[in-house]
Design a protein around this motif. Structure first.
Motif, PDB file in Angstrom:
ATOM      1  N   ALA A  88      28.337  37.805  83.886  1.00 38.79           N
ATOM      2  CA  ALA A  88      28.913  39.151  83.962  1.00 38.79           C
ATOM      3  C   ALA A  88      28.502  39.991  82.761  1.00 38.79           C
ATOM      4  O   ALA A  88      28.421  41.211  82.836  1.00 38.79           O
ATOM      5  CB  ALA A  88      30.430  39.065  84.062  1.00 38.79           C
ATOM      6  N   LEU A  89      28.227  39.338  81.638  1.00 39.30           N
ATOM      7  CA  LEU A  89      27.851  40.061  80.416  1.00 39.30           C
ATOM      8  C   LEU A  89      26.343  40.101  80.207  1.00 39.30           C
ATOM      9  O   LEU A  89      25.859  40.654  79.221  1.00 39.30           O
ATOM     10  CB  LEU A  89      28.513  39.417  79.196  1.00 39.30           C
ATOM     11  CG  LEU A  89      30.025  39.633  79.084  1.00 39.30           C
ATOM     12  CD1 LEU A  89      30.606  38.785  77.976  1.00 39.30           C
ATOM     13  CD2 LEU A  89      30.326  41.113  78.856  1.00 39.30           C
ATOM     14  N   GLY A  90      25.587  39.488  81.123  1.00 41.22           N
ATOM     15  CA  GLY A  90      24.143  39.466  80.960  1.00 41.22           C
ATOM     16  C   GLY A  90      23.700  38.558  79.833  1.00 41.22           C
ATOM     17  O   GLY A  90      22.626  38.746  79.252  1.00 41.22           O
ATOM     18  N   MET A 161      29.166  58.996  80.126  1.00 44.02           N
ATOM     19  CA  MET A 161      29.440  57.665  80.673  1.00 44.02           C
ATOM     20  C   MET A 161      28.965  57.574  82.126  1.00 44.02           C
ATOM     21  O   MET A 161      28.386  56.556  82.534  1.00 44.02           O
ATOM     22  CB  MET A 161      30.937  57.366  80.594  1.00 44.02           C
ATOM     23  CG  MET A 161      31.494  57.244  79.193  1.00 44.02           C
ATOM     24  SD  MET A 161      30.883  55.805  78.279  1.00 44.02           S
ATOM     25  CE  MET A 161      31.677  54.475  79.180  1.00 44.02           C
ATOM     26  N   VAL A 163      26.575  59.264  83.617  1.00 46.68           N
ATOM     27  CA  VAL A 163      25.116  59.256  83.697  1.00 46.68           C
ATOM     28  C   VAL A 163      24.545  57.918  83.228  1.00 46.68           C
ATOM     29  O   VAL A 163      23.632  57.368  83.845  1.00 46.68           O
ATOM     30  CB  VAL A 163      24.526  60.431  82.882  1.00 46.68           C
ATOM     31  CG1 VAL A 163      23.035  60.258  82.684  1.00 46.68           C
ATOM     32  CG2 VAL A 163      24.821  61.749  83.588  1.00 46.68           C
ATOM     33  N   LEU A 164      25.101  57.384  82.143  1.00 41.86           N
ATOM     34  CA  LEU A 164      24.633  56.085  81.639  1.00 41.86           C
ATOM     35  C   LEU A 164      24.868  54.995  82.681  1.00 41.86           C
ATOM     36  O   LEU A 164      24.029  54.114  82.886  1.00 41.86           O
ATOM     37  CB  LEU A 164      25.355  55.727  80.339  1.00 41.86           C
ATOM     38  CG  LEU A 164      25.035  56.600  79.134  1.00 41.86           C
ATOM     39  CD1 LEU A 164      25.890  56.194  77.935  1.00 41.86           C
ATOM     40  CD2 LEU A 164      23.550  56.536  78.790  1.00 41.86           C
ATOM     41  N   ASP A 165      26.003  55.070  83.321  1.00 44.36           N
ATOM     42  CA  ASP A 165      26.345  54.106  84.351  1.00 44.36           C
ATOM     43  C   ASP A 165      25.373  54.200  85.520  1.00 44.36           C
ATOM     44  O   ASP A 165      24.935  53.182  86.062  1.00 44.36           O
ATOM     45  CB  ASP A 165      27.757  54.392  84.848  1.00 44.36           C
ATOM     46  CG  ASP A 165      28.585  53.146  84.858  1.00 44.36           C
ATOM     47  OD1 ASP A 165      28.797  52.594  83.758  1.00 44.36           O
ATOM     48  OD2 ASP A 165      28.990  52.717  85.955  1.00 44.36           O
ATOM     49  N   ARG A 166      25.043  55.410  85.888  1.00 47.58           N
ATOM     50  CA  ARG A 166      24.107  55.618  86.990  1.00 47.58           C
ATOM     51  C   ARG A 166      22.757  55.006  86.633  1.00 47.58           C
ATOM     52  O   ARG A 166      22.123  54.345  87.455  1.00 47.58           O
ATOM     53  CB  ARG A 166      23.952  57.116  87.252  1.00 47.58           C
ATOM     54  CG  ARG A 166      23.612  57.450  88.694  1.00 47.58           C
ATOM     55  CD  ARG A 166      23.239  58.916  88.858  1.00 47.58           C
ATOM     56  NE  ARG A 166      24.211  59.821  88.264  1.00 47.58           N
ATOM     57  CZ  ARG A 166      23.931  61.076  87.926  1.00 47.58           C
ATOM     58  NH1 ARG A 166      22.712  61.567  88.148  1.00 47.58           N
ATOM     59  NH2 ARG A 166      24.845  61.840  87.376  1.00 47.58           N
ATOM     60  N   ILE A 167      22.308  55.218  85.411  1.00 47.67           N
ATOM     61  CA  ILE A 167      21.029  54.654  84.971  1.00 47.67           C
ATOM     62  C   ILE A 167      21.078  53.133  85.007  1.00 47.67           C
ATOM     63  O   ILE A 167      20.165  52.472  85.510  1.00 47.67           O
ATOM     64  CB  ILE A 167      20.685  55.142  83.547  1.00 47.67           C
ATOM     65  CG1 ILE A 167      20.376  56.641  83.562  1.00 47.67           C
ATOM     66  CG2 ILE A 167      19.511  54.359  82.979  1.00 47.67           C
ATOM     67  CD1 ILE A 167      20.245  57.269  82.185  1.00 47.67           C
ATOM     68  N   ALA A 168      22.156  52.549  84.465  1.00 47.92           N
ATOM     69  CA  ALA A 168      22.259  51.097  84.394  1.00 47.92           C
ATOM     70  C   ALA A 168      22.299  50.461  85.779  1.00 47.92           C
ATOM     71  O   ALA A 168      21.756  49.380  85.993  1.00 47.92           O
ATOM     72  CB  ALA A 168      23.502  50.701  83.600  1.00 47.92           C
ATOM     73  N   ARG A 169      22.927  51.141  86.725  1.00 48.00           N
ATOM     74  CA  ARG A 169      23.045  50.589  88.072  1.00 48.00           C
ATOM     75  C   ARG A 169      21.806  50.787  88.909  1.00 48.00           C
ATOM     76  O   ARG A 169      21.400  49.896  89.653  1.00 48.00           O
ATOM     77  CB  ARG A 169      24.195  51.271  88.822  1.00 48.00           C
ATOM     78  CG  ARG A 169      25.556  50.834  88.427  1.00 48.00           C
ATOM     79  CD  ARG A 169      26.583  51.712  89.146  1.00 48.00           C
ATOM     80  NE  ARG A 169      27.793  51.815  88.365  1.00 48.00           N
ATOM     81  CZ  ARG A 169      28.710  50.858  88.309  1.00 48.00           C
ATOM     82  NH1 ARG A 169      28.551  49.764  89.009  1.00 48.00           N
ATOM     83  NH2 ARG A 169      29.777  50.991  87.555  1.00 48.00           N
ATOM     84  N   ALA A 170      21.217  51.987  88.797  1.00 42.80           N
ATOM     85  CA  ALA A 170      20.230  52.378  89.805  1.00 42.80           C
ATOM     86  C   ALA A 170      18.780  52.347  89.348  1.00 42.80           C
ATOM     87  O   ALA A 170      17.878  52.460  90.174  1.00 42.80           O
ATOM     88  CB  ALA A 170      20.572  53.769  90.342  1.00 42.80           C
ATOM     89  N   LEU A 171      18.542  52.191  88.050  1.00 41.61           N
ATOM     90  CA  LEU A 171      17.132  52.241  87.621  1.00 41.61           C
ATOM     91  C   LEU A 171      16.397  50.964  88.003  1.00 41.61           C
ATOM     92  O   LEU A 171      16.902  49.883  87.866  1.00 41.61           O
ATOM     93  CB  LEU A 171      17.048  52.468  86.103  1.00 41.61           C
ATOM     94  CG  LEU A 171      15.649  52.879  85.611  1.00 41.61           C
ATOM     95  CD1 LEU A 171      15.284  54.242  86.146  1.00 41.61           C
ATOM     96  CD2 LEU A 171      15.571  52.857  84.105  1.00 41.61           C
TER      97      LEU A 171
END
Lengths: 171, 171
Positions: A88-90, A161, A163-171
């Motif tokens: 879960a923490l990578g 937060m 936008v960062l979340d979107r990047i982390a999920r979708a990139l």
DNA sequence: TATTGTTATACTCTATAACTATA
DNA sequence: TATAGTTATAGAGTATAACAATA
């Protein structure tokens, strides 16, 4: 990674510039060029600063961001094993061993052999672990988040937060 | 750092959740708890993703983000020495030596003893270095930035860069 | 004395292979 | 045969001390 020059930046939009010395005889400046337009560069600089400020905020507790994140996950997820929390923490399972060794040696969490599956170690926060997490959460709110609040309006932080979340999920 | 579970996130605002397995028998989920509210955590996850995508974009050229940033600075700042370039990038002088050794061995830049101050090495980009930087810039624009553009509107990206810059400068 | 580039070194993070004990 | 925890190990990235050449 924080050098002296780090704290002497000017503010132009596209072509940021760094002074090599403080005040008088205008010694020359280094142009970061197109680097200032790269998201990765901006993200890394901001991330290092934020981690640095976080570490200073919780310094009395000697907790790294990684250790803090483990305490939060153990608090929010009872009865899970090492593989689940690490994933879960990578964090890779082999690397999670030493991290847990340290937290357990400090009496913040406990490994217990699972009855269901005797290969697994069930992880639980100790009372001391819960208390430490509470203190850390307080320090982060009172120091770290307070300082960030002077820099970012609530709406800006929320937008950031998201936008960062979107990047982390979708990139 | 990219685990399988990384790519299986849901979207709730405060309490994000991670599935341990793909589809069928709803195995259980790990709650990241209050970690989802921490800016450092969000920044780090986004930064790792962006760097990872950057590296994939310039993979044909075998350039790391750090190497790319050095090429940009050498291109934008002629006649500077190692200490100046290293400081501008937040790289410590001893660590910059190996980085430059590699770039020079690949024929991308050159160290020349300064006539003014024979302690210094003046750094210059070679033609090959300039060509490589041009190719890299093209790859980043065509692949990396293009992918980011599908995720972020221009106004969002501009706002993001501005906020990240503010954090890096003022925190 | 101070600074530039360098070496040596150490500590943290991250990544992979392989072992053991269980399943 | 596969999985959980572990060990060993190797590679980056980052940090400090100290040396030779030069200022």
């Amino acid at each position: 990674m924080d050098n002296a020059s780090r704290s002497q930046r000017r503010k132009p939009p596209a072509r940021a510039v760094i002074k090599r010395e403080a005040a008088p005889d205008r010694v020359a400046a280094i142009d970061v060029g197109s680097l200032g337009d790269h998201l990765g560069y901006a993200l890394k600089r901001a991330q290092l600063r934020v981690f640095d400020d976080f570490i200073r905020a919780v310094a009395p507790l000697k907790l790294s961001p990684a250790q803090f994140s483990v305490l939060i996950l153990l608090d929010a997820n009872s009865g899970r094993n090492q593989a689940e929390i690490a994933a879960a923490l990578g964090i890779l399972r082999p690397n999670f061993v030493k991290l847990l060794d340290e937290l357990e040696a400090r009496g913040l969490c406990r490994r217990t052999r699972s009855e269901d599956d005797r290969r697994s170690h069930v992880l639980t926060l100790t009372d001391k672990g819960r208390a430490t997490l509470a203190k850390a959460t307080r320090l982060v709110a009172d120091k770290h988040d307070k300082k960030l609040a002077t820099l970012l309006r609530a709406s800006e932080r929320a937008q950031l937060m998201a936008v960062l979340d979107r990047i982390a999920r979708a990139l």
